[in-house]
Design a protein around this motif. Structure first.
Motif, PDB file in Angstrom:
ATOM      1  N   GLY A   1       0.839  -1.201   0.000  1.00 48.64           N
ATOM      2  CA  GLY A   1       0.000   0.000   0.000  1.00 48.64           C
ATOM      3  C   GLY A   1       0.872   1.250   0.000  1.00 48.64           C
ATOM      4  O   GLY A   1       1.026   1.907   1.024  1.00 48.64           O
ATOM      5  N   LEU A   2       1.429   1.561  -1.175  1.00 47.52           N
ATOM      6  CA  LEU A   2       2.348   2.720  -1.260  1.00 47.52           C
ATOM      7  C   LEU A   2       1.618   4.020  -0.957  1.00 47.52           C
ATOM      8  O   LEU A   2       2.149   4.887  -0.249  1.00 47.52           O
ATOM      9  CB  LEU A   2       2.982   2.784  -2.658  1.00 47.52           C
ATOM     10  CG  LEU A   2       3.902   3.974  -2.914  1.00 47.52           C
ATOM     11  CD1 LEU A   2       5.148   3.895  -2.034  1.00 47.52           C
ATOM     12  CD2 LEU A   2       4.302   4.047  -4.394  1.00 47.52           C
ATOM     13  N   GLY A   3       0.400   4.167  -1.482  1.00 49.87           N
ATOM     14  CA  GLY A   3      -0.381   5.384  -1.231  1.00 49.87           C
ATOM     15  C   GLY A   3       0.390   6.628  -1.631  1.00 49.87           C
ATOM     16  O   GLY A   3       0.965   6.708  -2.713  1.00 49.87           O
ATOM     17  N   ASN A   4       0.421   7.601  -0.738  1.00 54.61           N
ATOM     18  CA  ASN A   4       1.132   8.854  -0.991  1.00 54.61           C
ATOM     19  C   ASN A   4       2.655   8.663  -0.912  1.00 54.61           C
ATOM     20  O   ASN A   4       3.415   9.514  -1.374  1.00 54.61           O
ATOM     21  CB  ASN A   4       0.674   9.896   0.031  1.00 54.61           C
ATOM     22  CG  ASN A   4       1.296  11.248  -0.198  1.00 54.61           C
ATOM     23  OD1 ASN A   4       2.431  11.485   0.232  1.00 54.61           O
ATOM     24  ND2 ASN A   4       0.601  12.121  -0.903  1.00 54.61           N
ATOM     25  N   GLY A   5       3.075   7.582  -0.286  1.00 51.79           N
ATOM     26  CA  GLY A   5       4.512   7.297  -0.189  1.00 51.79           C
ATOM     27  C   GLY A   5       5.178   7.809   1.077  1.00 51.79           C
ATOM     28  O   GLY A   5       6.399   7.754   1.207  1.00 51.79           O
ATOM     29  N   ARG A   6       4.377   8.276   2.038  1.00 59.45           N
ATOM     30  CA  ARG A   6       5.001   8.866   3.246  1.00 59.45           C
ATOM     31  C   ARG A   6       5.748   7.815   4.062  1.00 59.45           C
ATOM     32  O   ARG A   6       6.896   8.045   4.463  1.00 59.45           O
ATOM     33  CB  ARG A   6       3.937   9.507   4.132  1.00 59.45           C
ATOM     34  CG  ARG A   6       3.363  10.776   3.549  1.00 59.45           C
ATOM     35  CD  ARG A   6       2.479  11.500   4.575  1.00 59.45           C
ATOM     36  NE  ARG A   6       1.718  12.540   3.909  1.00 59.45           N
ATOM     37  CZ  ARG A   6       0.471  12.364   3.473  1.00 59.45           C
ATOM     38  NH1 ARG A   6      -0.151  11.222   3.651  1.00 59.45           N
ATOM     39  NH2 ARG A   6      -0.156  13.355   2.865  1.00 59.45           N
ATOM     40  N   THR A   7       5.109   6.678   4.324  1.00 60.97           N
ATOM     41  CA  THR A   7       5.794   5.667   5.149  1.00 60.97           C
ATOM     42  C   THR A   7       6.922   5.014   4.350  1.00 60.97           C
ATOM     43  O   THR A   7       7.963   4.672   4.910  1.00 60.97           O
ATOM     44  CB  THR A   7       4.802   4.618   5.706  1.00 60.97           C
ATOM     45  OG1 THR A   7       3.961   4.143   4.651  1.00 60.97           O
ATOM     46  CG2 THR A   7       3.933   5.237   6.793  1.00 60.97           C
TER      47      THR A   7
ATOM     48  N   ARG B   1      -2.300  -0.547  -5.934  1.00 60.60           N
ATOM     49  CA  ARG B   1      -3.160  -0.754  -7.102  1.00 60.60           C
ATOM     50  C   ARG B   1      -3.087   0.411  -8.077  1.00 60.60           C
ATOM     51  O   ARG B   1      -3.616   0.335  -9.177  1.00 60.60           O
ATOM     52  CB  ARG B   1      -4.603  -1.037  -6.694  1.00 60.60           C
ATOM     53  CG  ARG B   1      -5.271  -0.019  -5.828  1.00 60.60           C
ATOM     54  CD  ARG B   1      -6.776  -0.184  -5.856  1.00 60.60           C
ATOM     55  NE  ARG B   1      -7.227  -1.392  -5.212  1.00 60.60           N
ATOM     56  CZ  ARG B   1      -7.767  -1.451  -3.983  1.00 60.60           C
ATOM     57  NH1 ARG B   1      -7.919  -0.355  -3.285  1.00 60.60           N
ATOM     58  NH2 ARG B   1      -8.162  -2.585  -3.482  1.00 60.60           N
ATOM     59  N   GLU B   2      -2.427   1.494  -7.661  1.00 59.35           N
ATOM     60  CA  GLU B   2      -2.136   2.578  -8.607  1.00 59.35           C
ATOM     61  C   GLU B   2      -0.885   3.296  -8.100  1.00 59.35           C
ATOM     62  O   GLU B   2      -0.553   3.212  -6.925  1.00 59.35           O
ATOM     63  CB  GLU B   2      -3.302   3.554  -8.742  1.00 59.35           C
ATOM     64  CG  GLU B   2      -3.641   4.336  -7.497  1.00 59.35           C
ATOM     65  CD  GLU B   2      -4.889   3.836  -6.794  1.00 59.35           C
ATOM     66  OE1 GLU B   2      -5.885   3.568  -7.464  1.00 59.35           O
ATOM     67  OE2 GLU B   2      -4.843   3.711  -5.566  1.00 59.35           O
TER      68      GLU B   2
ATOM     69  N   GLY C   1      -0.842  -3.387  -9.005  1.00 61.55           N
ATOM     70  CA  GLY C   1      -1.975  -4.308  -9.104  1.00 61.55           C
ATOM     71  C   GLY C   1      -2.567  -4.590  -7.736  1.00 61.55           C
ATOM     72  O   GLY C   1      -2.108  -4.068  -6.719  1.00 61.55           O
ATOM     73  N   ASP C   2      -3.585  -5.417  -7.750  1.00 61.21           N
ATOM     74  CA  ASP C   2      -4.250  -5.779  -6.497  1.00 61.21           C
ATOM     75  C   ASP C   2      -3.372  -6.768  -5.728  1.00 61.21           C
ATOM     76  O   ASP C   2      -2.984  -7.811  -6.280  1.00 61.21           O
ATOM     77  CB  ASP C   2      -5.622  -6.399  -6.813  1.00 61.21           C
ATOM     78  CG  ASP C   2      -6.478  -6.509  -5.556  1.00 61.21           C
ATOM     79  OD1 ASP C   2      -5.973  -6.996  -4.524  1.00 61.21           O
ATOM     80  OD2 ASP C   2      -7.646  -6.097  -5.612  1.00 61.21           O
ATOM     81  N   ILE C   3      -3.084  -6.435  -4.487  1.00 64.12           N
ATOM     82  CA  ILE C   3      -2.159  -7.249  -3.678  1.00 64.12           C
ATOM     83  C   ILE C   3      -2.699  -8.661  -3.463  1.00 64.12           C
ATOM     84  O   ILE C   3      -1.925  -9.592  -3.238  1.00 64.12           O
ATOM     85  CB  ILE C   3      -1.856  -6.519  -2.345  1.00 64.12           C
ATOM     86  CG1 ILE C   3      -1.019  -5.274  -2.649  1.00 64.12           C
ATOM     87  CG2 ILE C   3      -1.152  -7.411  -1.334  1.00 64.12           C
ATOM     88  CD1 ILE C   3      -1.044  -4.215  -1.564  1.00 64.12           C
TER      89      ILE C   3
ATOM     90  N   ASP D   1      -0.214  -1.116   5.108  1.00 57.37           N
ATOM     91  CA  ASP D   1      -1.119  -0.023   5.492  1.00 57.37           C
ATOM     92  C   ASP D   1      -2.179   0.085   4.407  1.00 57.37           C
ATOM     93  O   ASP D   1      -2.124   0.959   3.550  1.00 57.37           O
ATOM     94  CB  ASP D   1      -0.306   1.276   5.624  1.00 57.37           C
ATOM     95  CG  ASP D   1      -1.161   2.446   6.101  1.00 57.37           C
ATOM     96  OD1 ASP D   1      -2.246   2.216   6.666  1.00 57.37           O
ATOM     97  OD2 ASP D   1      -0.723   3.602   5.902  1.00 57.37           O
TER      98      ASP D   1
HETATM   99  C1  LIG Z   1      -3.731   4.264   3.653  1.00 60.36           C
HETATM  100  S1  LIG Z   1      -3.031   4.247   2.045  1.00 60.36           S
HETATM  101  C2  LIG Z   1      -1.303   4.009   2.372  1.00 60.36           C
HETATM  102  C3  LIG Z   1      -0.616   5.267   2.815  1.00 60.36           C
HETATM  103  C4  LIG Z   1       0.878   5.132   2.945  1.00 60.36           C
HETATM  104  N1  LIG Z   1       1.241   4.280   4.083  1.00 60.36           N
HETATM  105  C5  LIG Z   1       1.509   6.490   3.104  1.00 60.36           C
HETATM  106  O1  LIG Z   1       2.147   6.732   4.162  1.00 60.36           O
HETATM  107  O2  LIG Z   1       1.412   7.316   2.197  1.00 60.36           O
HETATM  108  C6  LIG Z   1      -3.516   2.673   1.435  1.00 60.36           C
HETATM  109  C7  LIG Z   1      -3.101   2.389   0.011  1.00 60.36           C
HETATM  110  O3  LIG Z   1      -3.230   0.982  -0.216  1.00 60.36           O
HETATM  111  C8  LIG Z   1      -3.849   0.777  -1.469  1.00 60.36           C
HETATM  112  N2  LIG Z   1      -4.547  -0.510  -1.436  1.00 60.36           N
HETATM  113  C9  LIG Z   1      -5.556  -0.877  -0.593  1.00 60.36           C
HETATM  114  N3  LIG Z   1      -5.930  -2.131  -0.843  1.00 60.36           N
HETATM  115  C10 LIG Z   1      -5.163  -2.585  -1.873  1.00 60.36           C
HETATM  116  C11 LIG Z   1      -5.099  -3.798  -2.596  1.00 60.36           C
HETATM  117  N4  LIG Z   1      -5.921  -4.830  -2.326  1.00 60.36           N
HETATM  118  N5  LIG Z   1      -4.183  -3.911  -3.584  1.00 60.36           N
HETATM  119  C12 LIG Z   1      -3.353  -2.875  -3.870  1.00 60.36           C
HETATM  120  N6  LIG Z   1      -3.369  -1.697  -3.225  1.00 60.36           N
HETATM  121  C13 LIG Z   1      -4.268  -1.539  -2.244  1.00 60.36           C
HETATM  122  C14 LIG Z   1      -4.782   1.955  -1.641  1.00 60.36           C
HETATM  123  O4  LIG Z   1      -5.092   2.161  -3.003  1.00 60.36           O
HETATM  124  C15 LIG Z   1      -3.958   3.100  -1.026  1.00 60.36           C
HETATM  125  O5  LIG Z   1      -3.118   3.664  -2.004  1.00 60.36           O
END
Ligand SMILES: C[S@@+](CC[C@H](N)C(=O)[O-])C[C@H]1O[C@@H](n2cnc3c(N)ncnc32)[C@H](O)[C@@H]1O
Length: 166
Positions: free
Chosen positions: A40-46, A64-65, A82-84, A105
């Protein structure tokens, strides 16, 4: 407590646990080889925080993106798109349980969605971690080969989960 208060606590908890786990990994050094995995890279902060705390350690991020801040992009080849639920098992099949540390995360703050994560995530986390590897997770992981670890004493009071693979 407002959602803003909870958000701040959550980030403080992530930083406390990531600092603790990274320090342990740095102490172990070559005795605990392998990459770090960020689910769950998300914004990339962690991701960015672990990168700063673990110089020289490869970090493979999944999502997933790819919409992280440009300052927090993994190098080409170290982002698995992709989907984990599919990419996690495929990575484990190809590489085996190689991660020295894993942070997951994936939650969105909706309890019902966390319950779904709790079903499929534990097996994937375990399949990616080498024995003795640490897992930090925003979701509870119930798995017979993931042993809960104690939090550092200074941890904020926020629900987060910390395990060791056995
Ligand atoms: C809470 S954010 C993560 C934030 C990250 N730890 C940060 O510090 O920026 C969760 C991320 O996980 C991704 N995600 C959630 N479920 C997923 C899955 N099944 N497959 C891929 N990515 C997933 C979401 O799209 C989102 O980008």
């Amino acid at each position: 407590m407002s959602r803003l208060d909870q958000f701040i606590l959550r980030l403080e908890m992530q930083r406390t646990l990531l600092d603790h786990a990274c320090a342990l990994l740095n102490e172990l050094g070559e005795a605990m080889p392998g990459p770090v995995i960020e689910l769950g890279l998300g914004n990339g902060r962690t991701f960015d925080h672990m990168r700063a705390k673990l110089p020289g350690r490869r970090i493979v991020a999944f999502g997933r993106e790819l919409h992280a801040n440009p300052k927090s992009l993994p190098p080409p080849g170290d982002f698995i798109l992709g989907d984990i639920r599919s990419t996690g098992p495929a990575f484990a099949e190809e590489h085996g349980p190689i991660a020295a540390l894993l942070h997951a995360d994936l939650g969105n703050g909706v309890p019902a969605d966390d319950r779904v994560l709790e079903v499929w995530l534990p097996g994937i986390v375990h399949s990616l971690l080498r024995p003795g590897g640490q897992a930090l997770c925003s979701t509870r992981l119930v798995h017979e080969r993931l042993r809960p670890l104690a939090f550092p004493s200074r941890s904020p009071k926020y629900e987060y989960y910390y395990y060791e693979a056995i």
